[in-house]
Design an enzyme around this catalytic site. Structure first.
Site, PDB file in Angstrom:
ATOM      1  N   CYS A   1      -4.204  -8.490   2.173  1.00  0.00           N
ATOM      2  CA  CYS A   1      -2.754  -8.419   2.377  1.00  0.00           C
ATOM      3  C   CYS A   1      -2.253  -9.536   3.270  1.00  0.00           C
ATOM      4  CB  CYS A   1      -2.357  -7.086   2.985  1.00  0.00           C
ATOM      5  SG  CYS A   1      -2.565  -5.754   1.826  1.00  0.00           S
ATOM      6  N   HIS A   2      -2.842  -9.666   4.450  1.00  0.00           N
ATOM      7  CA  HIS A   2      -2.330 -10.664   5.389  1.00  0.00           C
ATOM      8  C   HIS A   2      -3.450 -11.509   5.975  1.00  0.00           C
ATOM      9  CE1 HIS A   2       0.584  -7.343   5.161  1.00  0.00           C
ATOM     10  NE2 HIS A   2       1.425  -8.326   5.013  1.00  0.00           N
TER      11      HIS A   2
END
Lengths: 487, 151
Positions: free
Chosen positions: B115-116
């Site tokens: 995701c990040h």
């Protein structure tokens, strides 16, 4: 609100009106309401937002007759709406794309307010009520997006509720309280459904206050000057009902194109995969109307003092809207309309560009490289020195650490293969990526509101002279071509 | 004061209910997990990673100076004595709750959150990226040499 000229002829209506004067209230609001005579098409978006809200409530109420807020059934019930329920596909696509249209018109409405200074005295409360509506809309849209219980629904719910874990001390408690469990699950889905049904009616309530607060000072106008008398105004009906009806036609055409020709264009295909708490999709992206805020959230990759990056991102994201509540006091210029503010006008368009740019950044993976400046010699030197230290005692042999050729020799001496070195050179680049662009644009966003508006623009801007009155300005522009033709 | 007391039930009803709290332990059979492999079990609606670490993975984790870590914790603190090969942790990224992929992913041979972009090492400790903390180690105990109860 002006009750104006409402004189019912029908006796029954008069009887009712004496007991509950609601018809005169509606007449004063939608028919007799004296509006400035120079409103342009940017003033259409308020009524469009109202219509979009009504559309969402109507389609939403009927969808709720078929939807089941249970983790094992939610996804299937949405598919049943799409396949089996009569016109279910139409109602659901209207609801999903209607949400996008609602945000679109509300964002235009807000930027119109920013351009023409509609947040300034005496409309501060009107502006703040509008921001309350925006926040309620965001909460409603987010919870609605969770209901189909697809992969994006589930992971959006997980990521957004986890934002609250950034709150110091009580963060985890708050998140568990929001979830009603130890993860996003049945209790979460069910409360989101309850609130998704409730909040739109709260929005209706705040919209009524918003319109009430509008009708106290009356509408702002493109010149941003006060109405001086009846010669500056026209009644809302038929002048603006007609103009708004034309805008509504355009709005419905756009919505129709979305619903009938590209109903999933604004959605994410992963949301047609049922929610799976064990697997996160590789790219989580929010709906388009949240992308700028998502980019601000991700722009904070560094700690500032004791405040960790995660908390900073959350503060900045919420702060980007909360600071708008202070806008009437941040921008002290007595001139409302950007038409007469040469400096503000330029910074306004920069703000629009920054906001759209943030949306683009939010849609892209954070590590996507925009500009590559070539190998990062310092980082490669550090890695080579670390590799040397791991295999030998003492410092790396002296050599040319400023060039790749020199580093290659040291790397080979450190026991690194040529191929590993090449991989290192390929990986360690000085780049300008999406996160950097997001940081720049976020900086501009806050700079605009917190520095430019209160401190810099008042010093450097000399507003152009304002027209005497709305009527004078309108008749002058009308008269000028006629006069030119006459000569 | 009275109003605040009256408000409390309306707030507290949103906390986990008794039956949700009761569903708080999970058992797992470790016998099919070969060295270098990971199984994922569901505990309180979340994935729990059970990893049978190879010698190499353990050595990698122990070679790291603890002070250099963002969330300093030694490898020994994250496993049970006598079961050093078994790394058991909640597979939820401490950034915003995504499920990292791994093992043998990311820059540290451990887990990587798509995701990040957080990287975790072979002890599940945060090494790079936005996450503030190591992957959480739940309470668990070995009920038999190849059985574990989580929670």
């Amino acid at each position: 609100m002006s009750t104006g000229s409402f004189q019912p002829k029908n006796r029954a209506v008069r009887w009712f009106e004496e007991r509950l004067p609601i018809l005169s209230l509606l007449h004063g609001t939608l028919v007799a309401y004296p509006a400035p005579r120079n409103l342009n098409y940017w003033w259409n978006f308020g009524s469009l937002a109202g219509i979009a809200l009504v559309l969402q409530i109507l389609t939403g109420v009927v969808l709720a007759m078929h939807y089941i807020p249970a983790t094992g059934l939610a996804f299937d019930s949405v598919e049943r709406i799409m396949r089996d329920v009569n016109y279910g596909w139409l109602l659901r696509y209207l609801h999903a794309n209607g949400a996008s249209m609602f945000f679109l018109v509300v964002y235009v409405h807000i930027f119109r307010g920013l351009y023409y200074g509609s947040y300034k005295a005496p409309r501060e409360v009107l502006w703040m009520l509008g921001l309350v509506i925006l926040l309620l809309m965001m909460a409603t849209a987010f919870m609605g997006y969770v209901l189909p219980w697809g992969q994006m629904s589930f992971w959006a719910a997980t990521v957004i509720t986890n934002l609250f874990s950034a709150i110091p001390v009580f963060g985890d408690e708050i998140v568990r309280w929001l979830w009603g469990g130890f993860s996003v699950d049945q209790p979460t889905l069910q409360r989101f459904f309850s609130l998704h049904y409730l909040l739109p009616f709260l929005i209706v309530g705040v919209v009524i206050l918003h319109i009430w607060a509008l009708h106290i000072p009356g509408s702002n106008n493109p010149l941003g000057i006060d109405v001086k008398g009846p010669q500056d105004q026209v009644p809302f009906h038929p002048y603006y009902t007609a103009k708004d009806a034309f805008g509504l036609g355009i709005f419905l055409i756009v919505l129709g194109v979305l619903v009938f020709y590209m109903p999933d264009a604004l959605g994410h295909p992963d949301n047609y995969i049922p929610a799976n708490p064990m697997v996160t999709p590789p790219h989580i992206v929010p709906e388009w109307y949240f992308l700028p805020f998502y980019a601000i959230l991700r722009a904070f990759t560094f700690d500032i003092g004791p405040i960790p990056a995660k908390l900073l991102g959350v503060i900045a994201m919420f702060g980007s809207i909360l600071l708008l509540f202070f806008l009437p006091w941040l921008d002290r210029s007595p001139v409302r309309s950007a038409t007469f503010r040469p400096v503000y006008k330029k910074t306004f368009w920069l703000l629009v560009a920054a906001s759209i740019g943030l949306g683009w950044v939010g849609a892209n993976p954070p590590d996507r490289v925009l500009v590559d400046f070539g190998p990062d010699v310092d980082a490669i030197a550090d890695q080579v020195a670390a590799a040397y230290a791991a295999n030998h005692d003492g410092a790396a042999p002296a050599g040319d650490v400023e060039s790749l050729a020199g580093l290659r020799e040291i790397a080979v001496a450190a026991g690194m293969s040529e191929r590993d070195f090449e991989t290192l050179v390929a990986e360690e680049h000085v780049t300008f990526d999406m996160v950097h662009l997001g940081q720049l644009l976020t900086l501009y966003y806050f700079f605009h509101f917190l520095i430019l508006l209160p401190f810099i623009i008042p010093r450097v801007e000399r507003p152009r002279p304002l027209p005497e009155s709305i009527a004078a300005a309108v008749l002058k522009t009308k008269a000028a071509p006629a006069a030119a033709a006459a000569q | 004061m009275g109003a605040a007391v009256a408000l409390w039930p309306f707030i507290d009803q949103m906390n986990p209910a008794a039956d949700t709290l009761a569903l708080s332990s999970t058992e797992a059979d470790l016998s099919p997990v070969a060295p270098g492999q990971q199984i994922v079990v569901k505990w309180r609606g979340k994935p729990v990673f059970i990893v049978n670490r190879t010698k190499h993975m353990i050595e990698e984790a122990r070679a790291v100076p603890v002070d250099s870590l963002r969330d300093p914790q030694s490898d020994e603190e994250r496993v049970k004595p006598g079961h050093e090969n078994w790394l058991i942790m909640v597979g939820v990224c401490t950034h915003l709750g995504c499920v990292p992929i791994g093992p043998h992913e990311g820059s540290y041979d451990g887990w990587f959150c798509p995701c990040h972009g957080s990287h975790y090492d072979t002890a599940g400790r945060i090494r790079k990226g936005p996450a503030p903390k190591n992957l959480a180690v739940p309470d668990y105990e070995f009920t038999a040499p190849d059985r574990v109860r989580i929670g």
